[in-house]
Design a protein around this motif. Structure first.
Motif, short mmCIF file in Angstrom:
data_model
loop_
_atom_site.label_atom_id
_atom_site.label_comp_id
_atom_site.label_asym_id
_atom_site.label_seq_id
_atom_site.Cartn_x
_atom_site.Cartn_y
_atom_site.Cartn_z
N THR A 54 15.81 -13.63 -7.54
CA THR A 54 14.60 -14.43 -7.70
C THR A 54 13.69 -13.87 -8.79
O THR A 54 13.15 -14.61 -9.61
N THR A 55 13.53 -12.55 -8.80
CA THR A 55 12.55 -11.95 -9.71
C THR A 55 13.14 -11.50 -11.04
O THR A 55 12.45 -11.52 -12.07
N THR A 79 17.11 -3.38 -13.45
CA THR A 79 16.54 -4.10 -14.59
C THR A 79 15.02 -3.95 -14.64
O THR A 79 14.43 -3.88 -15.72
N ALA A 80 14.38 -3.89 -13.47
CA ALA A 80 12.92 -3.68 -13.43
C ALA A 80 12.58 -2.26 -13.83
O ALA A 80 11.61 -2.02 -14.57
N ALA A 81 13.36 -1.29 -13.35
CA ALA A 81 13.09 0.11 -13.68
C ALA A 81 13.21 0.36 -15.18
O ALA A 81 12.47 1.17 -15.75
N ALA A 124 4.56 -3.88 -9.59
CA ALA A 124 3.51 -3.21 -8.82
C ALA A 124 4.04 -1.93 -8.17
O ALA A 124 3.33 -0.92 -8.11
N VAL A 125 5.29 -1.98 -7.68
CA VAL A 125 5.90 -0.76 -7.11
C VAL A 125 5.93 0.33 -8.18
O VAL A 125 5.51 1.48 -7.93
N CYS A 126 6.41 0.01 -9.37
CA CYS A 126 6.52 1.01 -10.44
C CYS A 126 5.15 1.55 -10.84
O CYS A 126 5.00 2.75 -11.11
N ARG A 127 4.14 0.69 -10.89
CA ARG A 127 2.80 1.14 -11.26
C ARG A 127 2.28 2.16 -10.25
O ARG A 127 1.70 3.20 -10.62
N LEU A 135 16.22 4.36 -7.42
CA LEU A 135 15.04 5.03 -6.87
C LEU A 135 14.07 5.34 -8.00
O LEU A 135 14.48 5.86 -9.04
N VAL A 136 12.80 5.01 -7.82
CA VAL A 136 11.77 5.41 -8.78
C VAL A 136 10.85 6.42 -8.10
O VAL A 136 10.44 6.23 -6.96
#
Length: 296
Positions: free
Chosen positions: A104-105, A246-248, A229-232, A169-170
Motif C-alpha cells: 500500500t505504501t 525501500t523506505a529505509a 514517521a518511524v524513521c524520523r 531494522l532501523v
C-alpha cells in the motif's frame, strides 16, 4: 420487492464497513437518505437485514443472504460496464483493491498513479489489510484484486508475482545494535523500546504475531502512521523500528540512523497479486491487474 443498484451497492458498503455512516459516505449518500433506503429495503422484504448496536451494524441471517446476491449482481454490472464501455460513456468503473502495508505504501502508488492517469473513467478503492485478511476477502468476493505476502494460504486464488519486500531494522546511530555486523535476529528486537505503526497496520499485526510466536509482546514508545514517521523518530533516538527496505533506503546510513537486515526468513517476502480468477474480472479490473503485473 423494488430494489435498484444504488440500494444494493449501499447495502454492500454498509455491511462490509459495519457502519451505516461509513457505508453512506462510501456510497456518496447523505446519512438520512441512506438510512431511509435501508429501512425501505427491510420494509419491502418484511425482515430485518441489519442488527443495529452501539458500535455500528451487523448483518442478520437474511442480510447475509441478501449480501451474497448483492455482490453477484454488482459484480455482473461491473463486468457489463467494462465489456460495454464503448456504449456507456456515462458509467464509471470501480476496482476494489486490498493490500498489505508494504504494498500500500511503497509499491502501489507509482503504478496506480500511472494507471489512474491513463484511465480517467476508472476509480480504485484501496484499503490496507493483513495478507491473511486480503486472501479471505478475495475468496469471499469482497474485493476484485489483492496483494499478499507469499506465506499466506492462497487456496482458491490465482496469483502473479508483484514485488519482493524485505523488512529491515532501523536503529539510532548510538544504539548497541548499530554496531552489530550482519543481519539481526528479530528476537533481539523484542526486548527493546519500539516505534510502531498505528493500530490497524497490517505490518504491525504481522510483527506482533511473530513476537507472540517467541512468547513476548512488543513494547511501544509511540505508534505512528507511516514508515517515514518511524524513521524520523528512530533518527531522533526514540527507539527501534521495523520498516520496508525501500523506505529505509530513503534515509541514508549516517550518525543518526542505521539500518540492518533482519535474519529471520519471514522478513523477506514475495508479494503476489491475487484474484479469484483474473479472466472473470470486469474489463477495467483486468486492465489494472495487467498494469500492476506489468510493473513488477
Amino acid at each position: 420487492m423494488r430494489f435498484d443498484l444504488v440500494d444494493l451497492r449501499l447495502f454492500r458498503l454498509v455491511a462490509e464497513a459495519g457502519s451505516i455512516t461509513a457505508g453512506a459516505e462510501r456510497a456518496g449518500l447523505a446519512l438520512a437518505s441512506a438510512s431511509a433506503r435501508l429501512r425501505g429495503m427491510e420494509a419491502a422484504l418484511g425482515v430485518a437485514l441489519l442488527a443495529r448496536h452501539r458500535r455500528g451494524v451487523a448483518t442478520t441471517t437474511a442480510g447475509e443472504a441478501l449480501l451474497r446476491h448483492a455482490r453477484l449482481v454488482l459484480d455482473q454490472m461491473e463486468r457489463l460496464r467494462g465489456d460495454m464501455g464503448a456504449f456507456a460513456k456515462g458509467l464509471r468503473g470501480e476496482v476494489r483493491l486490498l493490500a498489505n502495508t508494504a504494498a500500500t505504501t511503497e509499491f502501489l502508488p507509482g503504478p496506480l498513479a500511472a494507471f489512474l492517469a491513463a484511465e480517467p473513467q476508472v476509480d480504485v478503492v484501496l484499503a490496507e489489510r493483513p495478507s491473511r485478511v486480503v486472501a479471505e476477502a478475495l475468496c469471499a468476493g469482497q474485493a476484485d484484486l489483492g496483494v499478499v505476502a507469499d506465506h499466506v494460504d492462497r487456496t482458491g486464488l490465482e496469483s502473479r508475482p508483484f514485488r519482493v519486500d524485505r523488512l529491515v531494522l532501523v536503529v539510532p546511530g548510538g544504539h548497541a545494535l548499530a554496531r552489530r555486523h550482519g543481519p539481526v535476529p528479530f528476537a533481539m528486537v523484542t526486548g527493546e523500546s519500539c516505534i510502531g505503526l498505528s493500530e490497524g497496520s497490517a505490518l504491525q499485526a504481522h510483527l506482533e504475531a511473530q513476537a507472540a510466536r517467541l512468547g513476548v509482546r512488543l513494547r511501544y514508545r509511540v505508534r505512528v502512521p507511516s514508515f517515514e514517521a518511524v524513521c524520523r523518530l528512530v533518527a531522533g533516538g526514540a527507539g527501534l523500528g521495523v520498516v520496508s527496505e525501500t523506505a529505509a533506503r530513503r534515509w541514508p546510513r549516517g550518525p543518526a540512523l542505521r539500518h540492518a537486515a533482519l535474519a529471520d526468513p519471514w522478513a523477506t517476502r514475495q508479494l503476489r497479486l491475487c484474484a479469484r480468477r483474473f479472466d472473470e474480472l470486469p474489463a477495467h479490473a483486468q486492465a489494472l491487474a495487467a498494469a500492476l503485473a506489468g510493473s513488477a
